[in-house]
Design a protein around this motif. Structure first.
Motif, PDB file in Angstrom:
ATOM      1  N   ILE A 234      13.100  10.465   7.903  1.00  0.00           N
ATOM      2  CA  ILE A 234      12.404  10.257   6.642  1.00  0.00           C
ATOM      3  C   ILE A 234      11.415   9.122   6.863  1.00  0.00           C
ATOM      4  O   ILE A 234      11.816   7.996   7.158  1.00  0.00           O
ATOM      5  N   LEU A 254      18.439   2.857   1.292  1.00  0.00           N
ATOM      6  CA  LEU A 254      18.417   4.285   1.015  1.00  0.00           C
ATOM      7  C   LEU A 254      17.856   4.566  -0.377  1.00  0.00           C
ATOM      8  O   LEU A 254      17.097   5.525  -0.574  1.00  0.00           O
ATOM      9  N   SER A 255      18.220   3.729  -1.334  1.00  0.00           N
ATOM     10  CA  SER A 255      17.685   3.891  -2.690  1.00  0.00           C
ATOM     11  C   SER A 255      16.174   3.708  -2.700  1.00  0.00           C
ATOM     12  O   SER A 255      15.442   4.439  -3.391  1.00  0.00           O
ATOM     13  N   LYS A 258      14.608   6.887  -1.202  1.00  0.00           N
ATOM     14  CA  LYS A 258      14.670   8.024  -2.136  1.00  0.00           C
ATOM     15  C   LYS A 258      13.624   7.906  -3.229  1.00  0.00           C
ATOM     16  O   LYS A 258      13.078   8.909  -3.706  1.00  0.00           O
ATOM     17  N   SER A 259      13.341   6.679  -3.626  1.00  0.00           N
ATOM     18  CA  SER A 259      12.357   6.481  -4.691  1.00  0.00           C
ATOM     19  C   SER A 259      10.931   6.723  -4.218  1.00  0.00           C
ATOM     20  O   SER A 259      10.037   6.977  -5.026  1.00  0.00           O
ATOM     21  N   LYS A 262      10.548  12.239  -1.021  1.00  0.00           N
ATOM     22  CA  LYS A 262      11.393  13.311  -1.538  1.00  0.00           C
ATOM     23  C   LYS A 262      11.836  14.297  -0.461  1.00  0.00           C
ATOM     24  O   LYS A 262      12.795  15.035  -0.651  1.00  0.00           O
ATOM     25  N   GLU A 263      11.149  14.319   0.671  1.00  0.00           N
ATOM     26  CA  GLU A 263      11.472  15.283   1.717  1.00  0.00           C
ATOM     27  C   GLU A 263      11.537  14.604   3.077  1.00  0.00           C
ATOM     28  O   GLU A 263      10.906  13.559   3.305  1.00  0.00           O
ATOM     29  N   GLN A 264      12.294  15.234   3.980  1.00  0.00           N
ATOM     30  CA  GLN A 264      12.336  14.760   5.358  1.00  0.00           C
ATOM     31  C   GLN A 264      11.099  15.256   6.115  1.00  0.00           C
ATOM     32  O   GLN A 264      10.396  16.157   5.666  1.00  0.00           O
ATOM     33  N   PRO A 316      20.779  10.308   7.155  1.00  0.00           N
ATOM     34  CA  PRO A 316      19.664   9.457   6.752  1.00  0.00           C
ATOM     35  C   PRO A 316      19.226   8.452   7.818  1.00  0.00           C
ATOM     36  O   PRO A 316      19.871   7.427   8.035  1.00  0.00           O
ATOM     37  N   THR A 367      22.740  18.291  -0.680  1.00  0.00           N
ATOM     38  CA  THR A 367      22.170  17.020  -0.221  1.00  0.00           C
ATOM     39  C   THR A 367      22.949  16.467   0.965  1.00  0.00           C
ATOM     40  O   THR A 367      23.282  15.295   1.019  1.00  0.00           O
ATOM     41  N   TRP A 370      22.282  13.247   2.937  1.00  0.00           N
ATOM     42  CA  TRP A 370      22.634  11.938   2.401  1.00  0.00           C
ATOM     43  C   TRP A 370      24.146  11.710   2.398  1.00  0.00           C
ATOM     44  O   TRP A 370      24.601  10.622   2.051  1.00  0.00           O
TER      45      TRP A 370
END
Length: 383
Positions: A234, A254-255, A258-259, A262-264, A316, A367, A370
């Motif tokens: 990511i 990680l948060s 994610k914010s 949205k994609e790998q 992740p 998911t 994650w």
């Protein structure tokens, strides 16, 4: 054993043979006589050999001739007999003029022993920060892997020291003509430095691993004895030092990812490879230029061609975005090193199955990327 004693045994043996006239006794006594003669021969031969002169490795600093001092070449320091060395040179503070590179010592491990190797870009400014984040994320794993930094890019030694990693600088036999570290030589050196390791891995120096590496490896080890792991990444911009003293650093970063994402990334961009010891067999890996295209796709293809479990474990991992200023070109494709990698790959089986989606095994579940190692995320074979 003296000559008189030997003749006495001979006389005694002959008397026994004459008076007892027993065939068995004759055989036994004959064996004793031969053994005694052999012992006398060995003792005589050894006694004629001169005893080797005791020598001592003495480190001597090359100096100009002065009173009570002698000039000794550094390359002869280990050949000087103890008896010929003046007392002035027996001090433990003397040094040899020639440079000696100290071999680093690997970390001690309890249970699972993992060695992660990497190369770095010139470590200054934002690159120092991003590579610090990457190496510290590996060192902060629960399994505490040994991390080895190869190469001598600017700041590599300082960064390795700060994060507690080993550093193998120049001169290193695996450096290519352009200064790049070579894959095959790097792996062989890592195996030599950490023979106790059960798991080896190469990870790019800008990859942040979340605290799930131990769960990932143990989940796969429960099913396979030998395996290789790759996965998608990511890409995200961090831009600051992560606080690794915070027990929740992994969840926090990680948060953040994610914010922002949205994609790998795409399936042909592989930045980490983890394998069990001996996975590639006895054939050494080719000397691809690290940090240039082709070698990553070739590695995936090679892993699949072994017939051993090749696992897409896209857990992740965060790739910190960067430019390519360190290459003096805007794009790594088209460089001489890339062309050499291309030709080397073609000569060693190619990379037809060199993307992550070619891996026969993968994790599935909602998911799953994650939640590696958690319920609902299991290992499955692609059909």
């Amino acid at each position: 054993v003296s000559t008189q004693s030997t003749w006495g045994v001979y006389f005694f043996s002959i008397c026994l043979i004459v008076f007892m006239r027993i065939r068995t006794s004759f055989i036994i006594i004959l064996f004793v006589m031969v053994a005694l003669n052999l012992k006398i021969f060995i003792n005589t031969t050894i006694s004629k050999k001169p005893r080797p002169e005791l020598t001592k490795v003495v480190q001597i600093k090359t100096t100009t001739p002065t009173t009570n001092k002698i000039e000794v070449r550094a390359d002869q320091a280990d050949k000087i007999p103890i008896t010929n060395v003046p007392k002035v040179y027996k001090s433990t503070k003397t040094t040899v003029k020639k440079e000696v590179i100290q071999q680093p010592k690997s970390d001690k491990c309890n249970g699972l022993c993992i060695t992660l190797m990497t190369t770095l870009k010139p470590s200054e400014g934002s690159l120092y920060t991003s590579q610090y984040n990457a190496l510290m994320s590996w060192r902060s794993q629960d399994v505490k892997p040994t991390v080895i930094v190869f190469g001598d890019e600017k700041g590599s030694g300082e960064l390795a020291k700060e994060v507690g990693a080993l550093h193998v600088p120049n001169p290193f036999q695996g450096l290519g003509p352009k200064g790049t570290v070579l894959l095959g030589a790097m792996v062989r050196e890592a195996e030599r430095l950490t023979p106790q390791a059960q798991i080896f891995g190469f990870v790019n120096g800008d990859i942040i691993m979340t605290k799930k590496l131990d769960s990932l490896i143990n989940t796969i080890r429960n099913q396979f004895h030998e395996f290789m792991i790759v996965g998608r990444r990511i890409s995200v911009t961090i831009g600051h030092r992560i606080n690794f003293t915070d027990p929740q650093w992994s969840e926090t970063i990680l948060s953040l990812a994610k914010s922002r994402v949205k994609e790998q990334d795409r399936i042909d961009a592989e930045d980490y490879f983890i394998w069990t010891k001996g996975f590639f067999g006895k054939d050494p890996l080719p000397n691809f230029h690290i940090g240039r295209p082709v070698y990553d796709n070739w590695l995936v293809n090679r892993g699949i061609s072994t017939g051993k479990p090749m696992v897409d474990a896209s857990f992740p991992v965060l790739h910190q975005l960067h430019d390519y200023k360190h290459l003096s070109v805007s794009n790594p494709h088209g460089t001489m090193e890339q062309k050499e990698n291309y030709n080397l790959g073609l000569a060693n089986g190619g990379w037809r199955q060199g993307t992550i989606e070619h891996c026969p095994w993968y994790f599935y579940g909602n998911t799953c990327g994650w939640k590696i190692g958690q319920s609902g995320c299991n290992l499955r074979k692609r059909t």
